[in-house]
Enzyme design. Sequence first.
Site, PDB file in Angstrom:
ATOM      1  N   ASP A  51     -19.183   3.651  45.253  1.00  0.00           N
ATOM      2  CA  ASP A  51     -19.532   4.566  44.170  1.00  0.00           C
ATOM      3  C   ASP A  51     -20.996   5.001  44.272  1.00  0.00           C
ATOM      4  O   ASP A  51     -21.885   4.164  44.467  1.00  0.00           O
ATOM      5  CB  ASP A  51     -19.309   3.797  42.851  1.00  0.00           C
ATOM      6  CG  ASP A  51     -19.363   4.676  41.618  1.00  0.00           C
ATOM      7  OD1 ASP A  51     -18.506   5.552  41.472  1.00  0.00           O
ATOM      8  OD2 ASP A  51     -20.279   4.460  40.791  1.00  0.00           O
ATOM      9  N   GLU A  60     -17.605  -8.740  60.345  1.00  0.00           N
ATOM     10  CA  GLU A  60     -17.256 -10.166  60.471  1.00  0.00           C
ATOM     11  C   GLU A  60     -15.741 -10.346  60.464  1.00  0.00           C
ATOM     12  O   GLU A  60     -15.230 -11.421  60.749  1.00  0.00           O
ATOM     13  CB  GLU A  60     -17.833 -10.963  59.287  1.00  0.00           C
ATOM     14  CG  GLU A  60     -19.338 -11.119  59.320  1.00  0.00           C
ATOM     15  CD  GLU A  60     -19.889 -11.641  57.980  1.00  0.00           C
ATOM     16  OE1 GLU A  60     -19.108 -12.051  57.089  1.00  0.00           O
ATOM     17  OE2 GLU A  60     -21.121 -11.618  57.829  1.00  0.00           O
TER      18      GLU A  60
HETATM   19  C1  GLC Z   1     -18.921   7.934  40.179  1.00  0.00           C
HETATM   20  C2  GLC Z   1     -17.534   7.715  39.616  1.00  0.00           C
HETATM   21  C3  GLC Z   1     -17.508   8.159  38.192  1.00  0.00           C
HETATM   22  C4  GLC Z   1     -18.518   7.341  37.406  1.00  0.00           C
HETATM   23  C5  GLC Z   1     -19.908   7.442  38.036  1.00  0.00           C
HETATM   24  C6  GLC Z   1     -20.803   6.371  37.490  1.00  0.00           C
HETATM   25  O1  GLC Z   1     -19.236   9.283  40.264  1.00  0.00           O
HETATM   26  O2  GLC Z   1     -16.578   8.360  40.402  1.00  0.00           O
HETATM   27  O3  GLC Z   1     -16.234   8.022  37.614  1.00  0.00           O
HETATM   28  O4  GLC Z   1     -18.568   7.812  36.092  1.00  0.00           O
HETATM   29  O5  GLC Z   1     -19.865   7.233  39.428  1.00  0.00           O
HETATM   30  O6  GLC Z   1     -20.392   5.120  37.978  1.00  0.00           O
END
Ligand code: GLC
Length: 570
Positions: free
Chosen positions: A215, A265
Amino acid sequence: MTQLIDSRTPLLVDDPDWWRQAVVYQIYPRSFADATGDGIGDLRGIISRIDYLAALGIDAVWLSPFYPSALADGGYDVDDYRDVDPRIGTLEEFDAMAAALHEAGIRLIVDIVPNHSSNRHRWFREALASPPGSPARERYIFRDGRGEHGEIPPSDWTSVFGGPAWTRVEDGQWYLHTFAIEQPDWNWSHPEVREDFLTTLRFWADRGVDGFRVDDANLLAKDLSADPLPTAEELAAMPLDGTHPTTDRDEVQDIYAAWRAVFDEYTPPRTAVAEAWIESPERRARYASPASLGQAFNFDLLQADFDAAQFRRIVTDNLEQVTLSGSSNTWVLSNHDVVRHVTRYGLAPLKGRHAKQGIDWMLAGAPEDEIDRGLGERRARAATLFELALPGSAYLYQGEELGLHEVTDIPDEQRQDPAFWRSTPEERTQDGLGRDGTRVPLPWSRTGSSFGFGDGGSHLPQPAWFGELSVEAEEADPGSSLQMYRCALALRHELQGGEELVWDETLSTADVLAFERPGGWLSVTNFGAEPVDLPAGELLLASGPLDGDAAVGSRRLPGATTAWLRRSAL
Ligand code: GLC
């Protein structure tokens, strides 16, 4: 190398390149299937639907966050990276789900959220309980405020979801949160933060997880040493060349080099895909390099109109880009952050919304009466077959196989997305109502209180029309979207060979895109309104009915339709 639990079948164990052309299905766990009847989807619900996933023909599941969370941002506010939210299940159920998926020949990718934790994470609580300047505060980004009493935030930056990006704590210091208040940003210069994430990666890899979706992968490294900090306006004007204070800094790759060492790993190496909204192909390629995460999402199709010229440019550019990175392409039309593509394509020319790149754009919504559903459905099916014929991996979002529309009329008081709650009514007119409309629990049956989602209702309201788009209804209809996806994925498995793509310049026009893949697999998409002749060859699949009489050899491809053919051997 340690592996506590590796439930992968021999079939899945030894192919290090499995991800290159995989079809990955994103499950948003809270909205997929609810076995416990509390209105929230769970791991047992996923286990109960593995037959459905296998019949769909996907190669892997990507699970959005399932970790303990207050759900300030749908689970992207993580309290504990190494546990399962009790509302969603237990670690034992996670192991059972991984085993059942692997048994069905499906790999498992989990979401990792490294830019921020939740404000309930044990280290953030410790930071709040510790004085300014203490080691506990160093794991996050705390600063003194400006002004005589520190009452002005360290900078005027705004958070992605609206409102200030700094929040003041009781003793007067401020902490940075790029997203919601409940999502404090980690300080990635801190060795303990780095080490703890390596522990988390090993924790899940040891449980047999095959890969990670990372993310906000481009935001981790930050340089906030300037005093005073740049203003929001200055920040926005700074070049994104690896030296920007908050975005895509060069040294973020050092973090991923350490992650890569962990991935390697394992046998086969664990994979990862970066969520990084980066425009420059060269910069994006860095995340996709085999020395880094290995793949990076390409959100270009998702931001394009249904338009031949745009689609062709995007494919050409991305084919070039993977030669830079050595990775494979990634194609995405929908995910949990954007308006579903079937609905987007029904919004007559998008009123320039698509011109707003990235995060702002993804929050756009539209009132029900602006959507031409029939047009959206035809275009979505055509775009999907186009996407699935491309080389590389395709990331599908739960419900898109049903042609499920965005739910646009969720009552305000039932909305959950912080993007809605942190924006003003004026901002909502511009940017839409947030992302709840794409996160409504799936309809499994035509009827029932939550259309088969579970016995305890649904945490976001489902509209009456969900029944017609349920799995039950579509399984009974040979022309349904679900049947098209099933056929397409089965055919793709059969046809998919090398990663080459050759444009057919004879068939391609301003409105038509035709390309051939190895083995004579030809995909033709008509983006225009007028039907066009299809070439000779065995018709394998079409996204909608063709014109003309197949019996006499005349087949015309109507507008907003894709056909797959196998070229006759000459
Ligand atoms: C990313 C995710 C989204 C979230 C953001 C903060 O863009 O896809 O859903 O709100 O990160 O974590």
